[in-house]
Design an enzyme around this catalytic site. Structure first.
Site, short mmCIF file in Angstrom:
data_model
loop_
_atom_site.label_atom_id
_atom_site.label_comp_id
_atom_site.label_asym_id
_atom_site.label_seq_id
_atom_site.Cartn_x
_atom_site.Cartn_y
_atom_site.Cartn_z
N CYS A 261 -17.00 20.16 -3.55
CA CYS A 261 -16.92 19.38 -2.32
C CYS A 261 -17.71 20.05 -1.20
O CYS A 261 -17.66 21.27 -1.03
CB CYS A 261 -15.47 19.24 -1.87
N ARG B 150 -24.78 21.35 -4.31
CA ARG B 150 -23.49 21.90 -4.75
C ARG B 150 -22.89 21.08 -5.88
O ARG B 150 -21.97 21.53 -6.55
CB ARG B 150 -22.51 21.91 -3.56
N TRP C 173 -16.42 16.36 -5.30
CA TRP C 173 -16.53 16.73 -6.72
C TRP C 173 -15.12 16.58 -7.26
O TRP C 173 -14.23 17.34 -6.91
CB TRP C 173 -17.03 18.18 -6.82
N ASN D 231 -12.02 20.47 1.50
CA ASN D 231 -12.53 21.19 0.34
C ASN D 231 -11.43 22.15 -0.08
O ASN D 231 -10.87 22.84 0.77
CB ASN D 231 -13.80 21.95 0.76
N GLY D 232 -11.13 22.21 -1.38
CA GLY D 232 -10.05 23.08 -1.85
C GLY D 232 -9.07 22.26 -2.66
O GLY D 232 -9.34 21.11 -3.02
N GLU E 145 -27.03 33.21 -22.15
CA GLU E 145 -27.58 32.58 -20.95
C GLU E 145 -28.57 31.47 -21.33
O GLU E 145 -28.59 30.40 -20.74
CB GLU E 145 -28.23 33.65 -20.06
N LYS F 116 -28.16 27.57 -20.25
CA LYS F 116 -29.18 26.80 -19.49
C LYS F 116 -29.47 25.48 -20.19
O LYS F 116 -29.57 24.44 -19.56
CB LYS F 116 -30.50 27.58 -19.37
N GLU G 35 -26.49 23.10 -19.79
CA GLU G 35 -26.31 22.65 -18.41
C GLU G 35 -27.29 21.56 -18.01
O GLU G 35 -26.90 20.57 -17.41
CB GLU G 35 -26.55 23.82 -17.44
N HIS H 122 -20.79 34.92 -40.14
CA HIS H 122 -19.33 34.81 -40.10
C HIS H 122 -18.87 33.41 -39.68
O HIS H 122 -17.78 33.25 -39.15
CB HIS H 122 -18.74 35.86 -39.17
N LYS I 80 -22.82 23.90 -7.82
CA LYS I 80 -23.47 25.18 -7.58
C LYS I 80 -22.46 26.23 -7.15
O LYS I 80 -22.54 27.39 -7.52
CB LYS I 80 -24.52 25.00 -6.48
#
Ligand code: G6P
Length: 592
Positions: free
Chosen positions: A2, A27, A75, A101-102, A465, A469, A472, A488, A587
């Site tokens: 948010c 964000r 969000w 926000n929260g 990573e 990427k 995402e 395995h 973000k």
């Protein structure tokens, strides 16, 4: 996550709020909305909101005439993206509008009580209880009503409240970030500094427990009923930092900035004093981080153990608060934004237990930088694309330097690695020559549903990573594995044509990596390798190879990661994905 903005001044609020909102798009969000106190005798609050992006909000919103307003990008946490769940939220009478926000953790019980008392609550959100509580407590003084309302809230919040009867904004903060921008005869409020940077460089960061009453000419902040002074800070960020400057996407601009970022972080951290390194006598270390920063932490763990012999463990910020943890005396916290709620909560838990925290962050003035005992700033500059790229590389550089500064480092090796670090910007630059071939390879990946990334030793976190990427931004299922673990389990999934991206660094793991590659090839996998430029033998064992400039194996993650960033970027581009703002992601994750 948010985003919040507010404006009070002499200009029309709507275009300013829309502009600030669009600066918060990075964000991540699913809905947006705006409320303005009308400039007429009624002073009614006009609201326009929906489950739409800011562009659509701008286009569809009727003109809201007024000089005071609030706006929000949501969000979804409680309730799906919809008109009713979008902010601002109002009370029954439409006298108060709130953006938040929260997360209010006790909203269910508050909601039930308010419904019993006759309040009509229409959304599924936790936020909507706030305007109703303010309505309940309002006796002609907005500040007082907000103060009473927050006494019953549990959880985290940064709120801005607009009231039709009072020409002011009232803000309150607990756990979620909030900044006030100052300019002559006008004030700006935001959850994040880049939102307001086009309007002012002068800001005040609010602290937990602060309540502010803001008019065009004044800011009065109180905490626990006492008036309190918060220092004005100058923000060093300019508009160009948050623009694409000719690039199609922020992500590719930020990938291309990395040679500069490495150089700047090295130069800046050359000024680090031993005060900012790991304590001389520490017996063990912990690193706390989330997401991509967590992978930087895993590389940091490897470097610290290899060079300093200090046992180090890395934990997710989201795990620290839900288990008993034995902390060492010193903890390194890695957070690009400095606002990740899971990280901040862990920092507070650790600090209560007497642990000293050293934050590595990219955002001066961020909460992590303010609450940590010591802070190292990475010099990535504002990172807009949701997927972290340059901030990750800057975190690695900071971790290398932190380690090199330690008194127990052998001077010879320190000098060798410091010299090698200085060669990285030029070597990173050379990787961009690979782009046409990386794009060809990306074309292959666009057809795939599963991709495996394998690495060993210090390049295992690079595999993690690289796969993050691709997930995402290209929305392709990908897994990162320590190469030795293939046999395995994951080998069961390998069949003809499945891509396996293998990082074959020139280190003691090289032979073992070649064996893993052969195992994958034997099952028909399509192997794409990243290898050292001096590696003349790997070409025969793989389908595609990207040769990276030679460097010390401890520094090789920097170069390998950049290749994998480009691979994810081109794959996402060819698939037509919204690269900078991937669905469902944010973000700066300011809720736990
Ligand atoms: C979000 C971002 C990631 C980032 C993570 C941790 O999930 O999308 O890119 O790595 O948060 O963020 P931080 O600001 O703490 O590094």
């Amino acid at each position: 996550m948010c985003g919040i903005v507010g404006y009070i001044g002499k200009r029309q609020a709507e275009p300013i709020l829309m502009d600030c909102l669009s600066r918060l798009e990075y964000r991540g969000y699913d809905s947006s909305g705006i409320a303005v106190r009308q400039n007429d005798n009624s002073n009614n609050i006009s609201v326009y909101k929906n489950a739409v992006r800011v562009e659509a909000l701008k286009e569809k919103s009727p003109h809201l005439n007024g000089n005071t307003g609030i706006a929000h990008t949501r969000w979804a946490t409680h309730g799906q993206p919809s008109l009713l769940n979008a902010h601002p939220h109002l009370d029954c009478s439409g006298r108060f509008a709130v953006v938040h926000n929260g997360i209010i953790t006790n909203y269910q019980e508050l909601k039930q009580q308010l419904i019993i008392e006759g309040h009509d609550i229409i959304s599924e959100t936790d936020t909507e209880v706030i305007p109703h509580l303010i309505e309940k407590y309002y006796k002609g003084n907005l500040e007082e009503a907000v103060k009473l309302a927050i006494t019953v809230l549990k959880g985290s919040y940064a709120i801005v409240v607009l009231c039709k009867d009072e020409p002011k904004l009232v803000v309150a903060k607990m756990g979620s970030p909030m900044v006030i921008g100052i300019s002559d005869c006008e004030k700006f409020i935001a959850s994040d500094t880049p939102a307001i940077i086009s309007y002012t460089n002068k800001v005040i960061y609010l602290e937990d427990g602060d309540v502010g009453v803001i008019t065009e000419n004044s800011i009065v902040i109180t905490k626990n009923g006492e008036e309190i002074r918060r220092e004005e800070k100058q923000v060093h960020m300019c508009k160009a930092d948050i623009q694409k400057n000719g690039y199609v996407h922020f992500m590719i601009k930020e990938i291309h900035e990395q040679p500069r970022v490495i150089r700047d972080t090295i130069v800046d951290n050359a000024l680090l004093t031993t005060k900012l390194t790991i304590g001389k006598d520490v017996q063990s270390l912990s690193i706390i981080a989330c997401g991509t920063s967590y992978y930087a932490g895993l590389i940091g763990e490897y470097v610290i153990e290899e060079l300093l012999g200090i046992p180090t463990n890395v934990s997710f910020g989201s795990e620290v608060n839900h288990r008993r943890m034995i902390f060492p005396n010193e903890v390194i916290v890695i957070t690009q934004s400095g606002e990740t709620a899971d990280v901040l909560t862990s920092m507070k838990t650790m600090q209560k237990a007497g642990v000293k925290t050293l934050a590595i962050t990219n955002v001066p003035g961020s909460t992590a930088s303010r609450i940590s005992d010591r802070t190292i700033y990475t010099k990535a500059g504002p990172e807009v694309s949701v997927a972290a790229t340059k901030s990750f590389i800057a975190q690695l550089i900071a971790l290398y330097q932190l380690t090199l500064l330690h008194p127990s480092m052998s001077p010879g090796l320190r000098e060798q690695l410091a010299a090698e670090l200085n060669t990285l910007p030029a070597k990173a630059e050379k990787l961009f020559d690979l782009e046409p071939r990386i794009m060809e390879c990306a074309r292959y990946l666009t057809q795939c549903t599963d991709v495996f990334f394998i690495g060993r030793g210090i390049n295992y976190p690079v595999a993690l990573e690289g796969s993050l990427k691709l997930k995402e931004i290209a929305y392709i299922h990908a897994e990162g594995y320590a190469a030795g673990e293939l046999k395995h389990g994951p080998l069961a999934l390998l069949c003809a044509g499945v891509p396996v991206i293998a990082i074959a660094a020139q280190d003691s793991n090289y032979e073992a990596m070649v064996t893993s590659i052969k195992e994958a090839k034997a099952r028909g996998a399509y192997v794409i390798a990243l290898a050292d430029e001096n590696d003349k033998t790997i070409d025969d064992s793989v389908d595609v190879v990207f040769k990276v400039p030679h460097t010390h194996f401890l520094l090789s993650p920097v170069l390998h990661t950049i290749v994998l960033q480009l691979l994810a970027y081109f794959t996402a581009k060819l698939r037509g994905c919204p690269i900078d703002f991937p669905r469902n992601l944010a973000k700066s994750v300011t809720v736990e």
